[in-house]
Motif scaffolding. Structure first.
Motif, PDB file in Angstrom:
ATOM      1  N   CYS A 292     -14.407 -15.647  -2.301  1.00  0.00           N
ATOM      2  CA  CYS A 292     -15.290 -16.080  -3.376  1.00  0.00           C
ATOM      3  C   CYS A 292     -14.653 -15.781  -4.733  1.00  0.00           C
ATOM      4  O   CYS A 292     -14.189 -14.673  -4.973  1.00  0.00           O
ATOM      5  CB  CYS A 292     -16.625 -15.352  -3.259  1.00  0.00           C
TER       6      CYS A 292
ATOM      7  N   SER B 174     -21.589 -15.375  -4.047  1.00  0.00           N
ATOM      8  CA  SER B 174     -21.726 -15.214  -2.607  1.00  0.00           C
ATOM      9  C   SER B 174     -22.526 -13.971  -2.244  1.00  0.00           C
ATOM     10  O   SER B 174     -22.324 -12.897  -2.811  1.00  0.00           O
ATOM     11  CB  SER B 174     -20.342 -15.122  -1.958  1.00  0.00           C
TER      12      SER B 174
ATOM     13  N   ARG C 226     -22.141 -12.733   0.588  1.00  0.00           N
ATOM     14  CA  ARG C 226     -21.215 -12.075   1.513  1.00  0.00           C
ATOM     15  C   ARG C 226     -19.929 -11.677   0.801  1.00  0.00           C
ATOM     16  O   ARG C 226     -18.889 -11.573   1.415  1.00  0.00           O
ATOM     17  CB  ARG C 226     -20.892 -13.020   2.669  1.00  0.00           C
TER      18      ARG C 226
ATOM     19  N   ASP D 299     -19.605 -17.974   0.767  1.00  0.00           N
ATOM     20  CA  ASP D 299     -20.679 -18.524   1.598  1.00  0.00           C
ATOM     21  C   ASP D 299     -21.158 -19.874   1.045  1.00  0.00           C
ATOM     22  O   ASP D 299     -22.248 -20.312   1.350  1.00  0.00           O
ATOM     23  CB  ASP D 299     -21.841 -17.532   1.725  1.00  0.00           C
TER      24      ASP D 299
END
Length: 83
Positions: free
Chosen positions: A52, A57, A59, A64
């Motif tokens: 990212c 994100s 995550r 994501d």
């Protein structure tokens, strides 16, 4: 003996490929270890990972696809119906 192993692993000494995208994650050939700002390390054994770059994100540091979400504004979609 061939230069690349049969298991698909990157040959020793071969450069790691990183793909940059204008509006999206940084794609890195894996496996990878990523050191975060706080010093912790996360690892992925996948053959390619998406890191990212927008920090949206859930995550993080893994992408994501949250970068795809658009903020609502006047340029999103048709203008409102007049009344």
């Amino acid at each position: 003996m061939p230069n690349s192993p049969s298991d698909g692993a990157r040959p020793s000494g071969a450069p790691r490929r990183v793909k940059m995208q204008r509006r999206g994650p940084l794609l890195v050939e894996g496996p990878v270890e990523v050191e975060l700002e706080d010093g912790t390390t996360v690892r992925s054994d996948r053959f390619r990972v998406a890191l990212c770059t927008c920090r949206r994100s859930r995550r993080f540091p893994w992408c994501d696809t949250s970068h795809r979400a658009r903020s609502s504004g006047p340029s999103d979609g048709p203008p409102p119906a007049g009344g």
